[in-house]
Design an enzyme around this catalytic site. Structure first.
Site: not given
Length: 316
Positions: A78, A83, A108, A141, A172, A202, A231, A272, A277
Site C-alpha cells: 500500500d 508518500y 492514491k 486519499h 480513503s 481505507q 497498531l 514497519s 517486526r
C-alpha cells in the site's frame, strides 16, 4: 460470536455478502484465515487481507524493506503518490520474482490533487514511476477539494478503470457524509459504467477507533474496509486490556491488535521498516481471539492516532 465484515468464508477466501454474518464459533474462522486470505471486492478482483504499508518509509529504504516483506509472505503493498516512494516500493515488490498476478499494488490521489485534471495525471504518473501496466487499486486519499473536486477526481478514476490503467478504485478517509455524497452522485448517472464502483474505504481502524458508523455504512454496501494504522502507531501497546490478551495468548501487543482487525474482517496495513517486526506482523494466524477477548476490546473509544479527515465538512 465474532463478526467477519458482512462475509462468508470459502476456503481461505472471503466473499462480501448482502448481510453481516456472525459465526457460531471462532475456531471456524481461525481454521480458514491464513496469510493467503483474500477478500473479493465489488469490482470482482481479490485483495489480500494482509498488506504492507509504506507510509513514511524513506524512498532510500523502501525497495529493501518491501522486498523483505514480499519474501516472507506479504503479497500486497500500500503506497501513495504523497508518500514519494511508489517507484522503490514497487521495485521491492517485484524484486523477489513473485508473478505479477499474485501481487497487489495500491496508490492514491494526494489530497492536493482531488480534482479531475490532477487525478487523471496522478494515475499516469504512478504508472510511469512504477513501470506497471496497471495499478490494482487506486484511491482518493482524502475527502478534500470540495464537492466538485471530489466528484471530478472520482470521475477520473472511473475513466482510468475504463482505460485499463486501474483495476479497482475506492476512497480513503471518507466519513459517512462523504460516502453518501458520492453514492447520491452515482445514482444520478445514466449508467453504472459512468458511476464506477466503490470497492474500498481505507480508514484508521483499531479497538480504540472502531468507527461503527462508517463500518456499518460500508458493510451494508459490500465496500471493503482497509485498516491503516491498525497498531494505533504503538500508542496503546501498554493498555491493560491489550497487555492481558498478549499475556493470555503469548503474543505481542501488535499481534493482538492485528488479529482483532482480521477477525473484524478488515484488510490490515501494518507498517514497519524493521525486518523482525515485518515478520512479527504477519505471524497472526496461529491463534484466535475468543468471544470474551473480542468483547474486552469493545472499548467504545474514539481516539485517532493520526489525522482524521473523516470528520471534515463537505465544504473542505
Amino acid at each position: 460470536m465474532v463478526l467477519v465484515s458482512r462475509a462468508h468464508l470459502i476456503g481461505n477466501h472471503l466473499t462480501p455478502k448482502a448481510a453481516t454474518r456472525a459465526f457460531a464459533s471462532t475456531s471456524k474462522m481461525a481454521n480458514k484465515l491464513d496469510i493467503n486470505s483474500t477478500v473479493t471486492m465489488k469490482s470482482g478482483y481479490k485483495i489480500p487481507m494482509l498488506g504492507y504499508g509504506v507510509y513514511q518509509t524513506p524512498a532510500a529504504d523502501a525497495e529493501e524493506v518491501t522486498a523483505h516483506a514480499i519474501t516472507v509472505g506479504y503479497r500486497h503493498v500500500d503506497s501513495a503518490t504523497a508518500y514519494r516512494n511508489e517507484q522503490p516500493s514497487c521495485a521491492g515488490m517485484l524484486k523477489p520474482g513473485i508473478p505479477r498476478d499474485q501481487l497487489f499494488f495500491t496508490s492514491k490521489v494526494p489530497p492536493k490533487c482531488i480534482n479531475y485534471k490532477d487525478a487523471k495525471a496522478c494515475v499516469d504518473e504512478s504508472l510511469n514511476k512504477t513501470g506497471l501496466s496497471y495499478i490494482d487499486l487506486y484511491l482518493l486519499h482524502a475527502p478534500y477539494g470540495g464537492k466538485e473536486g471530489r466528484l471530478g477526481a472520482w470521475q477520473a478514476l472511473v475513466e482510468s478503470v475504463d482505460e485499463g490503467k486501474v483495476r479497482s478504485i475506492g476512497v480513503s478517509n471518507y466519513g459517512v457524509h462523504h460516502l453518501q455524497e458520492l453514492e447520491d452522485w452515482q445514482k444520478e448517472q445514466a449508467s453504472p459504467e459512468k458511476a464506477g464502483i466503490v470497492s474500498v474505504n481505507q480508514v484508521e481502524l483499531h479497538p480504540f477507533l472502531a468507527r461503527p458508523d462508517i463500518v456499518s455504512w460500508c458493510r451494508q454496501r459490500d465496500i471493503v474496509l482497509e485498516a491503516y494504522s491498525p497498531l494505533s502507531r504503538g500508542t496503546r501497546f501498554g493498555d491493560p486490556r491489550i497487555q492481558s490478551l498478549a499475556k493470555k495468548h503469548s503474543k505481542t501487543p501488535a499481534q493482538i491488535l492485528l488479529r482483532w482487525n482480521l477477525q473484524m474482517g478488515f484488510v490490515i496495513l501494518p507498517k514497519s521498516v524493521t525486518e523482525s517486526r515485518i515478520e512479527e506482523n504477519k505471524d497472526v494466524y496461529d491463534f484466535e481471539l475468543d468471544a470474551d477477548d473480542m468483547k474486552l476490546l469493545e472499548t467504545g473509544e474514539y481516539t485517532p492516532s493520526t489525522w482524521d479527515p473523516t470528520v471534515a465538512p463537505l465544504s473542505s
